[in-house]
Design an enzyme around this catalytic site. Structure first.
Site, mmCIF file in Angstrom:
data_model
loop_
_atom_site.group_PDB
_atom_site.id
_atom_site.type_symbol
_atom_site.label_atom_id
_atom_site.label_comp_id
_atom_site.label_asym_id
_atom_site.label_seq_id
_atom_site.Cartn_x
_atom_site.Cartn_y
_atom_site.Cartn_z
ATOM 1 N N HIS A 93 -2.812 0.508 2.547
ATOM 2 C CA HIS A 93 -3.766 -0.218 2.276
ATOM 3 C C HIS A 93 -5.019 1.406 2.102
ATOM 4 C CE1 HIS A 93 -6.974 -1.995 0.225
ATOM 5 N NE2 HIS A 93 -6.520 -2.932 0.004
ATOM 6 N N GLU A 163 -3.328 0.905 -6.324
ATOM 7 C CA GLU A 163 -5.206 0.557 -5.984
ATOM 8 C C GLU A 163 -5.792 1.805 -6.202
ATOM 9 O OE1 GLU A 163 -4.710 -4.161 -3.885
ATOM 10 O OE2 GLU A 163 -5.656 -2.260 -2.694
HETATM 11 P P1 13P Z 1 -10.735 -6.382 -4.489
HETATM 12 O O1 13P Z 1 -9.173 -7.659 -4.913
HETATM 13 O O2 13P Z 1 -11.490 -7.623 -3.725
HETATM 14 O O3 13P Z 1 -10.949 -5.495 -5.641
HETATM 15 O O4 13P Z 1 -9.320 -5.973 -3.916
HETATM 16 C C1 13P Z 1 -8.347 -5.522 -3.715
HETATM 17 C C2 13P Z 1 -7.647 -4.647 -3.344
HETATM 18 O O5 13P Z 1 -8.172 -4.127 -2.192
HETATM 19 C C3 13P Z 1 -6.438 -5.958 -2.980
HETATM 20 O O6 13P Z 1 -5.619 -5.210 -1.630
#
Ligand code: 13P
Length: 250
Positions: A93, A163
């Site tokens: 992450h 992401e």
């Molecule tokens: P948000 O949905 O709060 O933007 O976070 C995304 C995230 O980092 C999920 O791992």
């Protein structure tokens, strides 16, 4: 392909009571969660309690250490996670990469998880978008380095979560546009096809995360070519999370 919606609670909520209530509230509508996998990645310290709650919601972890046992103060092994019905685990992450996680350690963590049958959710994504499209190379490099040396036949057991850092959390500039999501999902499948083959690329789930909410989830999942979502903030609100799950139900 069966869609998947994954919640990432991050370092929330503050008490085990709240964690139990949140999980139970998400499970309340589980009869509607047909043909979709629902996973919640919770803080490890709540796993023991949450594993006792019977529901369709599958438990996940947010990180793991790659060694099997030994003098690694504060760390938790993949085998330890299996004691608590953990079936999925986030790797790489961006919030962990910011604390020093590298592609190399992600690779070791993925291998350790696959060994015990836990599905790794590999997070990739650029910090910013640049006009010369360098971000495409960043994502390619992350995927190739994190998956190096992994048996081709095991690749389909991995989930890739795109992401982009600029779309995550309270400081997000915006969520991804549906067309951008579509493009990136195809691009990631193409990277996988290049390191394996088109059949494997077709079978791997590629999902999107970053400011997914009740307003954008239906369009993203219908037209964004994504196999699901990784949801942060809105996974902490049972009503919102339920609606996001429902947008992925066919
Ligand atoms: P948000 O949905 O709060 O933007 O976070 C995304 C995230 O980092 C999920 O791992």
């Amino acid at each position: 392909m069966k869609k998947i919606v994954i919640g990432n609670w991050k370092m929330n909520p503050a008490s085990v009571k709240e964690a139990e209530a949140l999980l139970k509230n998400v499970a309340k509508n589980q009869k509607d969660y047909k043909n979709i996998d629902v996973v919640i990645c919770v803080p490890n310290i709540y796993l023991s309690n949450l594993a006792k709650i019977k529901s369709k919601i599958i438990l996940g972890a947010q990180d793991v250490f790659y060694e099997e046992s030994g003098a690694y103060t504060g760390e938790v092994s993949a085998k330890m996670l299996t004691n608590f019905k953990v079936k999925y685990c986030i790797v790489g992450h961006s919030e962990r990469r910011a604390m020093g996680e590298t592609n190399e350690t992600c690779n070791k963590k993925i291998i350790a998880l696959l060994k015990v049958g836990i599905t790794p959710i590999l997070c990739v994504g650029e910090k910013t978008r640049d006009e010369s499209h360098e971000y495409l190379n960043i994502v390619k490099k992350q995927i190739e380095s994190c998956l190096v040396g992994i048996n081709k036949n095991l690749l389909s057991k991995i989930i890739i979560a795109y992401e982009p850092v600029w779309a995550i959390g309270i400081n997000a500039t915006r969520a991804v546009e549906t067309s951008e999501c579509q493009e990136m999902m195809l691009y990631i499948k193409k990277i996988i096809a290049n390191i394996s083959n088109p059949k494997i690329a077709h079978s791997i789930r590629v999902i999107y995360g970053g400011s997914v909410n009740v307003q954008n989830s239906l369009d993203l999942i219908t037209n964004g070519n994504t196999d699901g979502f990784l949801v942060g903030r809105d996974s902490l609100n049972a009503m919102k999370f339920t609606k996001i799950i429902q947008s992925g139900v066919k």
